[in-house]
Design an enzyme around this catalytic site. Sequence first.
Site, PDB file in Angstrom:
ATOM      1  N   HIS A  49       1.260  -3.742  10.736  1.00 20.86           N
ATOM      2  CA  HIS A  49       0.435  -4.032   9.796  1.00 20.86           C
ATOM      3  C   HIS A  49       0.069  -5.142   9.753  1.00 20.86           C
ATOM      4  CE1 HIS A  49       0.599  -0.055   7.849  1.00 20.86           C
ATOM      5  NE2 HIS A  49       1.974  -0.240   7.768  1.00 20.86           N
ATOM      6  N   ASN A  62      -1.860   3.573   2.373  1.00 18.01           N
ATOM      7  CA  ASN A  62      -1.311   2.685   0.841  1.00 18.01           C
ATOM      8  C   ASN A  62      -1.578   1.417   0.747  1.00 18.01           C
ATOM      9  OD1 ASN A  62      -1.426   5.006  -0.930  1.00 18.01           O
ATOM     10  ND2 ASN A  62       0.666   5.777  -0.199  1.00 18.01           N
ATOM     11  N   ALA A 106       5.003  -1.626   2.791  1.00 17.12           N
ATOM     12  CA  ALA A 106       5.265  -1.966   4.098  1.00 17.12           C
ATOM     13  C   ALA A 106       4.765  -3.330   4.833  1.00 17.12           C
ATOM     14  CB  ALA A 106       4.979  -1.067   5.183  1.00 17.12           C
TER      15      ALA A 106
END
Length: 268
Positions: free
Chosen positions: A219, A189, A121
């Site tokens: 993010h 992760n 991601a």
Amino acid sequence: MIKIGLVGCGNIGAQLAVHIQKKLRTQATLVSIWDNDSQTAQKLQTVLRKKIISVSIAQLVSQSDLIIEAASADAVQQLLPLVIKKKKQLMVLSSGGLLRNPARLAQAIRARTPIFLPSGALAGLDGIKSARVGKIRSVTLTTRKPPLSFSGAPGVQNKKLRLESIRKPTVIFDGNALKAARLFPQNINVAATLALAGVGAARTRVRIIADPGIKNNSHTIESVGDFGILISRTENRPSVRNRKTSQLAVYSAIATLEQILNPLQVGS
């Protein structure tokens, strides 16, 4: 023709399996699937062309050239000694599992075991990988998700946080990637992947924010070094099949597999 074994038959694993059989059949063949939940493996089997469920991870590794882990950090721990011993290739989606046992990861590197990690991601890993050729002074990852996304995480249970009571953006973790991977194993992760691409888990700072005002996960990477300054922000829509997974993570897994099979490699 490369033989692929798939560990983990959930959302991402199932989409990878279908993609291999429909889009990559001239380059690869799916020879084996396995899941800790036999019903999940059986469900995937119903949409595949032939019966390929393995009785164990060890059997799957023996049958395959490339093993794709799409299950959990625990599955990574099971797979590492097997792929090292059998001299296989491994693609890891649960990158936090690689931080759990640095000695085993170091053994894999010494044995020159090929390990592939999708960006997942995150955007910006190509810049971090290039920047580490010089000196990187700092790397910070800020992850922002709806509060209930963190349900069940050890970092929430340890602090006895009441996620349903959060009414404004709240920092629920601020520390390094190694600790983040341990306290938020199902959510972070991306931190492990960033750490492995850059300056390591101990030097990669992670901030986790529970934000009740958002629907999508985001993010943001901020890094400073000899190269200059890098700022990369990704706002991820959830997968249409499983809202706990970002759609970009699904695409990234497929793109990484295609890159492994493609002689033309683009990006650092």
